[in-house]
Each structure stands twice: as C-alpha cells, then as structure tokens.
Design a protein around this motif. Structure first.
Motif, PDB file in Angstrom:
ATOM      1  N   GLU A 109       0.808  -1.217   0.000  1.00  0.00           N
ATOM      2  CA  GLU A 109       0.000   0.000   0.000  1.00  0.00           C
ATOM      3  C   GLU A 109       0.847   1.274   0.000  1.00  0.00           C
ATOM      4  O   GLU A 109       0.510   2.258  -0.654  1.00  0.00           O
ATOM      5  CB  GLU A 109      -0.930   0.004   1.212  1.00  0.00           C
ATOM      6  CG  GLU A 109      -1.993   1.076   1.141  1.00  0.00           C
ATOM      7  CD  GLU A 109      -3.043   0.907   2.210  1.00  0.00           C
ATOM      8  OE1 GLU A 109      -3.445   1.940   2.761  1.00  0.00           O
ATOM      9  OE2 GLU A 109      -3.444  -0.224   2.490  1.00  0.00           O
ATOM     10  N   ASP A 110       1.981   1.265   0.719  1.00  0.00           N
ATOM     11  CA  ASP A 110       2.819   2.463   0.755  1.00  0.00           C
ATOM     12  C   ASP A 110       3.622   2.662  -0.527  1.00  0.00           C
ATOM     13  O   ASP A 110       4.303   3.663  -0.681  1.00  0.00           O
ATOM     14  CB  ASP A 110       3.741   2.431   1.965  1.00  0.00           C
ATOM     15  CG  ASP A 110       4.725   1.262   1.916  1.00  0.00           C
ATOM     16  OD1 ASP A 110       4.445   0.258   1.233  1.00  0.00           O
ATOM     17  OD2 ASP A 110       5.782   1.367   2.564  1.00  0.00           O
ATOM     18  N   GLN A 111       3.528   1.726  -1.475  1.00  0.00           N
ATOM     19  CA  GLN A 111       4.238   1.842  -2.746  1.00  0.00           C
ATOM     20  C   GLN A 111       3.295   2.087  -3.926  1.00  0.00           C
ATOM     21  O   GLN A 111       3.715   2.062  -5.063  1.00  0.00           O
ATOM     22  CB  GLN A 111       5.044   0.569  -3.015  1.00  0.00           C
ATOM     23  CG  GLN A 111       6.115   0.301  -1.996  1.00  0.00           C
ATOM     24  CD  GLN A 111       7.198   1.345  -2.022  1.00  0.00           C
ATOM     25  OE1 GLN A 111       7.580   1.821  -3.078  1.00  0.00           O
ATOM     26  NE2 GLN A 111       7.690   1.727  -0.867  1.00  0.00           N
ATOM     27  N   GLN A 112       2.014   2.290  -3.648  1.00  0.00           N
ATOM     28  CA  GLN A 112       1.042   2.432  -4.731  1.00  0.00           C
ATOM     29  C   GLN A 112       0.990   3.849  -5.285  1.00  0.00           C
ATOM     30  O   GLN A 112      -0.075   4.409  -5.505  1.00  0.00           O
ATOM     31  CB  GLN A 112      -0.333   1.956  -4.266  1.00  0.00           C
ATOM     32  CG  GLN A 112      -0.354   0.475  -4.014  1.00  0.00           C
ATOM     33  CD  GLN A 112      -1.723  -0.128  -4.170  1.00  0.00           C
ATOM     34  OE1 GLN A 112      -2.650   0.483  -4.680  1.00  0.00           O
ATOM     35  NE2 GLN A 112      -1.853  -1.360  -3.743  1.00  0.00           N
ATOM     36  N   ASP A 113       2.154   4.423  -5.523  1.00  0.00           N
ATOM     37  CA  ASP A 113       2.206   5.741  -6.151  1.00  0.00           C
ATOM     38  C   ASP A 113       3.037   5.695  -7.427  1.00  0.00           C
ATOM     39  O   ASP A 113       3.485   6.705  -7.925  1.00  0.00           O
ATOM     40  CB  ASP A 113       2.754   6.786  -5.185  1.00  0.00           C
ATOM     41  CG  ASP A 113       4.150   6.438  -4.690  1.00  0.00           C
ATOM     42  OD1 ASP A 113       4.643   5.339  -5.010  1.00  0.00           O
ATOM     43  OD2 ASP A 113       4.743   7.263  -3.974  1.00  0.00           O
ATOM     44  N   GLY A 114       3.236   4.494  -7.974  1.00  0.00           N
ATOM     45  CA  GLY A 114       3.977   4.347  -9.225  1.00  0.00           C
ATOM     46  C   GLY A 114       3.149   4.808 -10.404  1.00  0.00           C
ATOM     47  O   GLY A 114       1.990   5.190 -10.275  1.00  0.00           O
ATOM     48  N   SER A 115       3.739   4.772 -11.570  1.00  0.00           N
ATOM     49  CA  SER A 115       3.017   5.222 -12.758  1.00  0.00           C
ATOM     50  C   SER A 115       2.068   4.130 -13.243  1.00  0.00           C
ATOM     51  O   SER A 115       2.316   2.941 -13.066  1.00  0.00           O
ATOM     52  CB  SER A 115       3.999   5.618 -13.861  1.00  0.00           C
ATOM     53  OG  SER A 115       4.774   4.506 -14.232  1.00  0.00           O
ATOM     54  N   LEU A 116       0.964   4.557 -13.839  1.00  0.00           N
ATOM     55  CA  LEU A 116      -0.043   3.629 -14.362  1.00  0.00           C
ATOM     56  C   LEU A 116       0.158   3.415 -15.852  1.00  0.00           C
ATOM     57  O   LEU A 116       0.434   4.358 -16.595  1.00  0.00           O
ATOM     58  CB  LEU A 116      -1.455   4.178 -14.133  1.00  0.00           C
ATOM     59  CG  LEU A 116      -1.982   4.164 -12.710  1.00  0.00           C
ATOM     60  CD1 LEU A 116      -3.354   4.822 -12.667  1.00  0.00           C
ATOM     61  CD2 LEU A 116      -2.061   2.760 -12.170  1.00  0.00           C
ATOM     62  N   ILE A 117      -0.008   2.164 -16.266  1.00  0.00           N
ATOM     63  CA  ILE A 117       0.012   1.777 -17.675  1.00  0.00           C
ATOM     64  C   ILE A 117      -1.361   1.180 -17.972  1.00  0.00           C
ATOM     65  O   ILE A 117      -1.899   0.436 -17.165  1.00  0.00           O
ATOM     66  CB  ILE A 117       1.097   0.701 -17.943  1.00  0.00           C
ATOM     67  CG1 ILE A 117       2.471   1.178 -17.506  1.00  0.00           C
ATOM     68  CG2 ILE A 117       1.082   0.251 -19.389  1.00  0.00           C
ATOM     69  CD1 ILE A 117       3.105   2.173 -18.422  1.00  0.00           C
ATOM     70  N   MET A 118      -1.932   1.515 -19.133  1.00  0.00           N
ATOM     71  CA  MET A 118      -3.240   0.984 -19.501  1.00  0.00           C
ATOM     72  C   MET A 118      -3.140   0.233 -20.823  1.00  0.00           C
ATOM     73  O   MET A 118      -2.447   0.666 -21.745  1.00  0.00           O
ATOM     74  CB  MET A 118      -4.259   2.120 -19.647  1.00  0.00           C
ATOM     75  CG  MET A 118      -5.629   1.648 -20.139  1.00  0.00           C
ATOM     76  SD  MET A 118      -6.845   2.971 -20.324  1.00  0.00           S
ATOM     77  CE  MET A 118      -6.179   3.908 -21.690  1.00  0.00           C
ATOM     78  N   TYR A 119      -3.877  -0.879 -20.907  1.00  0.00           N
ATOM     79  CA  TYR A 119      -4.031  -1.615 -22.158  1.00  0.00           C
ATOM     80  C   TYR A 119      -5.513  -1.589 -22.504  1.00  0.00           C
ATOM     81  O   TYR A 119      -6.358  -2.015 -21.699  1.00  0.00           O
ATOM     82  CB  TYR A 119      -3.554  -3.061 -21.998  1.00  0.00           C
ATOM     83  CG  TYR A 119      -3.701  -3.875 -23.254  1.00  0.00           C
ATOM     84  CD1 TYR A 119      -2.783  -3.756 -24.289  1.00  0.00           C
ATOM     85  CD2 TYR A 119      -4.758  -4.762 -23.417  1.00  0.00           C
ATOM     86  CE1 TYR A 119      -2.915  -4.492 -25.449  1.00  0.00           C
ATOM     87  CE2 TYR A 119      -4.890  -5.502 -24.565  1.00  0.00           C
ATOM     88  CZ  TYR A 119      -3.971  -5.371 -25.582  1.00  0.00           C
ATOM     89  OH  TYR A 119      -4.104  -6.103 -26.737  1.00  0.00           O
ATOM     90  N   ALA A 120      -5.839  -1.061 -23.679  1.00  0.00           N
ATOM     91  CA  ALA A 120      -7.231  -0.992 -24.127  1.00  0.00           C
ATOM     92  C   ALA A 120      -7.259  -0.984 -25.648  1.00  0.00           C
ATOM     93  O   ALA A 120      -6.425  -0.339 -26.290  1.00  0.00           O
ATOM     94  CB  ALA A 120      -7.912   0.266 -23.596  1.00  0.00           C
ATOM     95  N   ASN A 121      -8.199  -1.693 -26.214  1.00  0.00           N
ATOM     96  CA  ASN A 121      -8.392  -1.733 -27.671  1.00  0.00           C
ATOM     97  C   ASN A 121      -7.111  -2.093 -28.424  1.00  0.00           C
ATOM     98  O   ASN A 121      -6.824  -1.559 -29.484  1.00  0.00           O
ATOM     99  CB  ASN A 121      -8.951  -0.408 -28.196  1.00  0.00           C
ATOM    100  CG  ASN A 121     -10.299  -0.072 -27.597  1.00  0.00           C
ATOM    101  OD1 ASN A 121     -11.082  -0.960 -27.266  1.00  0.00           O
ATOM    102  ND2 ASN A 121     -10.568   1.194 -27.428  1.00  0.00           N
ATOM    103  N   GLY A 122      -6.289  -2.968 -27.831  1.00  0.00           N
ATOM    104  CA  GLY A 122      -5.065  -3.413 -28.482  1.00  0.00           C
ATOM    105  C   GLY A 122      -3.914  -2.427 -28.436  1.00  0.00           C
ATOM    106  O   GLY A 122      -2.907  -2.624 -29.094  1.00  0.00           O
ATOM    107  N   GLU A 123      -4.036  -1.348 -27.651  1.00  0.00           N
ATOM    108  CA  GLU A 123      -3.003  -0.307 -27.558  1.00  0.00           C
ATOM    109  C   GLU A 123      -2.570  -0.114 -26.106  1.00  0.00           C
ATOM    110  O   GLU A 123      -3.338  -0.344 -25.185  1.00  0.00           O
ATOM    111  CB  GLU A 123      -3.535   1.023 -28.104  1.00  0.00           C
ATOM    112  CG  GLU A 123      -3.955   0.985 -29.551  1.00  0.00           C
ATOM    113  CD  GLU A 123      -2.791   0.832 -30.510  1.00  0.00           C
ATOM    114  OE1 GLU A 123      -1.685   1.295 -30.184  1.00  0.00           O
ATOM    115  OE2 GLU A 123      -2.989   0.241 -31.575  1.00  0.00           O
ATOM    116  N   TRP A 124      -1.325   0.363 -25.916  1.00  0.00           N
ATOM    117  CA  TRP A 124      -0.771   0.645 -24.601  1.00  0.00           C
ATOM    118  C   TRP A 124      -0.703   2.153 -24.379  1.00  0.00           C
ATOM    119  O   TRP A 124      -0.386   2.902 -25.290  1.00  0.00           O
ATOM    120  CB  TRP A 124       0.631   0.055 -24.479  1.00  0.00           C
ATOM    121  CG  TRP A 124       0.634  -1.427 -24.438  1.00  0.00           C
ATOM    122  CD1 TRP A 124       0.828  -2.271 -25.488  1.00  0.00           C
ATOM    123  CD2 TRP A 124       0.415  -2.262 -23.296  1.00  0.00           C
ATOM    124  NE1 TRP A 124       0.751  -3.574 -25.074  1.00  0.00           N
ATOM    125  CE2 TRP A 124       0.508  -3.595 -23.728  1.00  0.00           C
ATOM    126  CE3 TRP A 124       0.167  -2.018 -21.955  1.00  0.00           C
ATOM    127  CZ2 TRP A 124       0.349  -4.672 -22.862  1.00  0.00           C
ATOM    128  CZ3 TRP A 124       0.010  -3.082 -21.094  1.00  0.00           C
ATOM    129  CH2 TRP A 124       0.097  -4.395 -21.543  1.00  0.00           C
TER     130      TRP A 124
END
Length: 129
Positions: free
Chosen positions: A77-92
């Motif tokens: 929980e104290d490390q949940q400030d990293g960057s987010l990556i999303m995968y949707a519709n075959g793209e990153w």
C-alpha cells in the motif's frame, strides 16, 4: 435499451519497485487490474494553443473514467504511487494524471485519468479482455 456508461474493457498496471517482506528488491509491473471504464478521445483542444493541441492529438491522448480507483493488492500500500500503464483496444497508454470526482455533490462520481499513447509496448504480456 440503455447502454452502460462504463463499457470499454481496460487493464491497468502499476509500475512498482520496492523491497518485499523477505528483503528482496522487486521491480516491474503489478498484476493487471481489469475493469470496465469509459474511454474517450482527448477533446480539450479548444482550450490549448495550436502547438499544445497538436502535441496532444499526435501523442494519442485518451481520457478514461472509472467508478473507483484501481486497487493493486500485489503492490504494498505504501508503494502504490507508481506510474499507471493501460491496455485498451489493443493499444498501450501511460497515465499523465488523474482527478478525483467522488466528493459528495450532485453529478456523477468517478475518477478521471488522462493517458498518452506509448510508442512501444512495455515488457508486459497483453491480457485477454
């Protein structure tokens, strides 16, 4: 028939680096958080200069609305400030920022994320959505 506002399947990952409970250094991406959201193309260009708007459109900016903030149980929980990556519709996509609209008031309660397209896929196996 009424269609759902949150209908696009997406997978979210958090980049994380931390020391686990036995002292080993862990670096990589979380397990996927798979949910449905409202994924929209960037449409705020009329508030930007011509140069800024061109940058947003050429980098394939998207806006994602979610009912709740993603929970990554495999990341401390104290490390949940990293960057987010999303995968949707075959793209990153890479998260550029987010806003919280869940405070008590009238109107929809959601989180709004802004993502930009990644030039190449990260070292993650694409999930089946």
């Amino acid at each position: 028939m009424k269609r759902s506002f949150y209908r696009t399947p997406v997978a979210l990952y958090m980049s994380a680096s931390y020391y686990n409970e036995i002292g080993d250094y862990v670096e990589g991406y979380s397990e996927p958080y798979i949910t449905r959201g409202n994924l929209q193309p960037f449409s705020g260009g009329n508030n930007l200069t011509f140069t800024q708007a061109g940058q947003y459109y050429t980098q394939d900016y998207k806006v994602l609305y979610l009912r709740e903030y993603p929970n990554f149980p495999d990341v401390p929980e104290d490390q949940q400030d990293g960057s987010l990556i999303m995968y949707a519709n075959g793209e990153w996509y890479q998260a550029e920022g987010w806003m919280d609209y869940t405070t008590p008031a009238s109107g929809p309660k959601h989180f709004k994320f802004q993502f930009s397209g990644l030039g190449s896929a990260p070292d993650i196996t694409a999930p089946t959505l």
